[in-house]
Write a protein that holds these residues in place. Sequence first.
Motif, PDB file in Angstrom:
ATOM      1  N   LEU A  21      37.383  40.787  41.415  1.00  0.00           N
ATOM      2  CA  LEU A  21      38.771  41.246  41.420  1.00  0.00           C
ATOM      3  C   LEU A  21      39.775  40.092  41.443  1.00  0.00           C
ATOM      4  CD1 LEU A  21      38.451  44.246  43.931  1.00  0.00           C
ATOM      5  CD2 LEU A  21      38.265  44.256  41.440  1.00  0.00           C
ATOM      6  N   LEU A  22      39.265  38.862  41.381  1.00  0.00           N
ATOM      7  CA  LEU A  22      40.140  37.688  41.425  1.00  0.00           C
ATOM      8  C   LEU A  22      40.798  37.476  40.070  1.00  0.00           C
ATOM      9  CD1 LEU A  22      40.978  35.289  43.289  1.00  0.00           C
ATOM     10  CD2 LEU A  22      39.133  33.988  42.217  1.00  0.00           C
ATOM     11  N   THR A  23      42.129  37.410  40.067  1.00  0.00           N
ATOM     12  CA  THR A  23      42.864  37.267  38.806  1.00  0.00           C
ATOM     13  C   THR A  23      42.906  35.827  38.309  1.00  0.00           C
ATOM     14  OG1 THR A  23      44.983  36.975  39.950  1.00  0.00           O
ATOM     15  CG2 THR A  23      44.327  39.231  39.400  1.00  0.00           C
ATOM     16  N   ASN A  24      42.471  34.874  39.126  1.00  0.00           N
ATOM     17  CA  ASN A  24      42.644  33.454  38.801  1.00  0.00           C
ATOM     18  C   ASN A  24      41.469  32.815  38.065  1.00  0.00           C
ATOM     19  OD1 ASN A  24      43.907  33.691  41.956  1.00  0.00           O
ATOM     20  ND2 ASN A  24      45.256  33.029  40.306  1.00  0.00           N
ATOM     21  N   GLY A  83      43.642  54.534  41.752  1.00  0.00           N
ATOM     22  CA  GLY A  83      44.265  54.418  40.447  1.00  0.00           C
ATOM     23  C   GLY A  83      45.325  53.346  40.322  1.00  0.00           C
ATOM     24  N   ILE A  84      45.443  52.479  41.330  1.00  0.00           N
ATOM     25  CA  ILE A  84      46.415  51.382  41.272  1.00  0.00           C
ATOM     26  C   ILE A  84      45.667  50.113  40.883  1.00  0.00           C
ATOM     27  CG2 ILE A  84      48.246  50.168  42.487  1.00  0.00           C
ATOM     28  CD1 ILE A  84      48.673  53.183  42.317  1.00  0.00           C
ATOM     29  N   PRO A  85      45.933  49.510  39.713  1.00  0.00           N
ATOM     30  CA  PRO A  85      45.141  48.375  39.215  1.00  0.00           C
ATOM     31  C   PRO A  85      45.496  47.048  39.893  1.00  0.00           C
ATOM     32  CG  PRO A  85      46.878  48.877  37.655  1.00  0.00           C
ATOM     33  CD  PRO A  85      46.957  49.939  38.727  1.00  0.00           C
ATOM     34  N   VAL A  86      45.254  46.988  41.182  1.00  0.00           N
ATOM     35  CA  VAL A  86      45.571  45.795  41.964  1.00  0.00           C
ATOM     36  C   VAL A  86      44.506  44.724  41.738  1.00  0.00           C
ATOM     37  CG1 VAL A  86      46.017  44.947  44.314  1.00  0.00           C
ATOM     38  CG2 VAL A  86      46.658  47.280  43.690  1.00  0.00           C
ATOM     39  N   GLY A  87      44.918  43.469  41.779  1.00  0.00           N
ATOM     40  CA  GLY A  87      43.994  42.340  41.732  1.00  0.00           C
ATOM     41  C   GLY A  87      44.272  41.416  42.909  1.00  0.00           C
ATOM     42  N   ILE A  88      43.451  40.382  43.019  1.00  0.00           N
ATOM     43  CA  ILE A  88      43.604  39.404  44.102  1.00  0.00           C
ATOM     44  C   ILE A  88      44.018  38.070  43.507  1.00  0.00           C
ATOM     45  CG2 ILE A  88      42.456  38.176  45.987  1.00  0.00           C
ATOM     46  CD1 ILE A  88      40.389  40.480  46.012  1.00  0.00           C
ATOM     47  N   ALA A  97      37.443  39.195  52.999  1.00  0.00           N
ATOM     48  CA  ALA A  97      36.940  40.561  53.147  1.00  0.00           C
ATOM     49  C   ALA A  97      38.080  41.569  53.127  1.00  0.00           C
ATOM     50  CB  ALA A  97      36.145  40.680  54.441  1.00  0.00           C
ATOM     51  N   THR A  98      39.173  41.251  53.821  1.00  0.00           N
ATOM     52  CA  THR A  98      40.315  42.159  53.866  1.00  0.00           C
ATOM     53  C   THR A  98      40.957  42.293  52.492  1.00  0.00           C
ATOM     54  OG1 THR A  98      40.727  41.563  56.172  1.00  0.00           O
ATOM     55  CG2 THR A  98      42.520  42.625  54.981  1.00  0.00           C
ATOM     56  N   ALA A  99      41.151  41.176  51.799  1.00  0.00           N
ATOM     57  CA  ALA A  99      41.748  41.215  50.465  1.00  0.00           C
ATOM     58  C   ALA A  99      40.913  42.071  49.521  1.00  0.00           C
ATOM     59  CB  ALA A  99      41.899  39.800  49.916  1.00  0.00           C
ATOM     60  N   TRP A 100      39.589  41.863  49.561  1.00  0.00           N
ATOM     61  CA  TRP A 100      38.731  42.673  48.690  1.00  0.00           C
ATOM     62  C   TRP A 100      38.778  44.139  49.092  1.00  0.00           C
ATOM     63  CZ3 TRP A 100      34.547  45.690  50.180  1.00  0.00           C
ATOM     64  CH2 TRP A 100      33.958  46.390  49.113  1.00  0.00           C
ATOM     65  N   GLY A 101      38.672  44.426  50.388  1.00  0.00           N
ATOM     66  CA  GLY A 101      38.610  45.807  50.842  1.00  0.00           C
ATOM     67  C   GLY A 101      39.846  46.603  50.462  1.00  0.00           C
ATOM     68  N   ARG A 110      42.383  50.410  44.125  1.00  0.00           N
ATOM     69  CA  ARG A 110      41.901  50.650  42.766  1.00  0.00           C
ATOM     70  C   ARG A 110      41.222  52.012  42.666  1.00  0.00           C
ATOM     71  NH1 ARG A 110      41.689  45.774  39.543  1.00  0.00           N
ATOM     72  NH2 ARG A 110      39.994  46.618  38.288  1.00  0.00           N
ATOM     73  N   LYS A 111      40.535  52.436  43.728  1.00  0.00           N
ATOM     74  CA  LYS A 111      39.955  53.782  43.750  1.00  0.00           C
ATOM     75  C   LYS A 111      41.033  54.851  43.598  1.00  0.00           C
ATOM     76  CE  LYS A 111      35.980  52.803  46.773  1.00  0.00           C
ATOM     77  NZ  LYS A 111      35.391  53.091  48.117  1.00  0.00           N
TER      78      LYS A 111
END
Length: 270
Positions: free
Chosen positions: A211-214, A109-114, A96-100, A106-107
């Motif tokens: 949002l998972l990059t794997n 403008g930083i294209p972060v993934g998990i 939950a924390t990783a997603w949040g 990302r809101k």
Amino acid sequence: MEFNRQLLVDSLQAEYKHQNLPFSLHIFDNVSSTNQTLWQLIDQGEKPGCVVIATQQTAGRGQWGRQWQSPTGGLYLSMAIAPKLEATSSYQLTLATAWGITAQLRKCGIPVGIKWPNDLILDGRKLGGILTETKVNQGQITQAVIGVGINWANQVPETGINLQLWQNSHNSQMFHHLEILTSQVLLGIKSGIECLQVEGINILLSRYLDLLTNMGDQVYVNNFLGTVVGVTQEGNLRLRITTYDSKAAVTPEISVSPGTISLGYRQTPV
């Protein structure tokens, strides 16, 4: 580097308008570990919503007892929560924390993934990580501390990236102050935990997987090649294994728990 408390409060107040902030902020120049300091404050009577922020940690911790390098310039914070979860579901707090946090950045403008299970990834490199610690009574989690470390302006290893350098190379100045980043991370933690508690693990997990990059990555487990196809509600990685019998290929599915395999990093060419 001095942390500007008022700037953080003003940034949070812009989100909560005329409401009282749901956070009790404790800011330190230097602590051994924000998680450890927060547990001490909880023992002294602090409630859920208590937050510890430090400009430096001397004994920061990552997952599975690993040391987390915590030089000045990074973001190091911990938040206390009181989840209503069974002890066997503790890893849902990390998901939950990783997603949040990822969704919140990302809101902005930083294209972060998990990267499974608990790393925040930017351009194929590690931007930050999460360490969840819990206290359990009669099979129920009674207290939990969510620790977060994010590279902002600190030095990082080759597999890491810091947000300030990324912003400079992309002409982005969303997070020109560490305090602004801090406010967004706190909002991200809160929204992730609220999603888990209100929407439930199935909704949370579907958002996490988006949002998972794997997804689709291949990894060897016991000399068998597996393809990442998802994550279980307990936080285990789901792998589809291709094997062959005497007639045809079969693809059974297995799951592996966090800490048993490493997925590595895929650096994006620049």
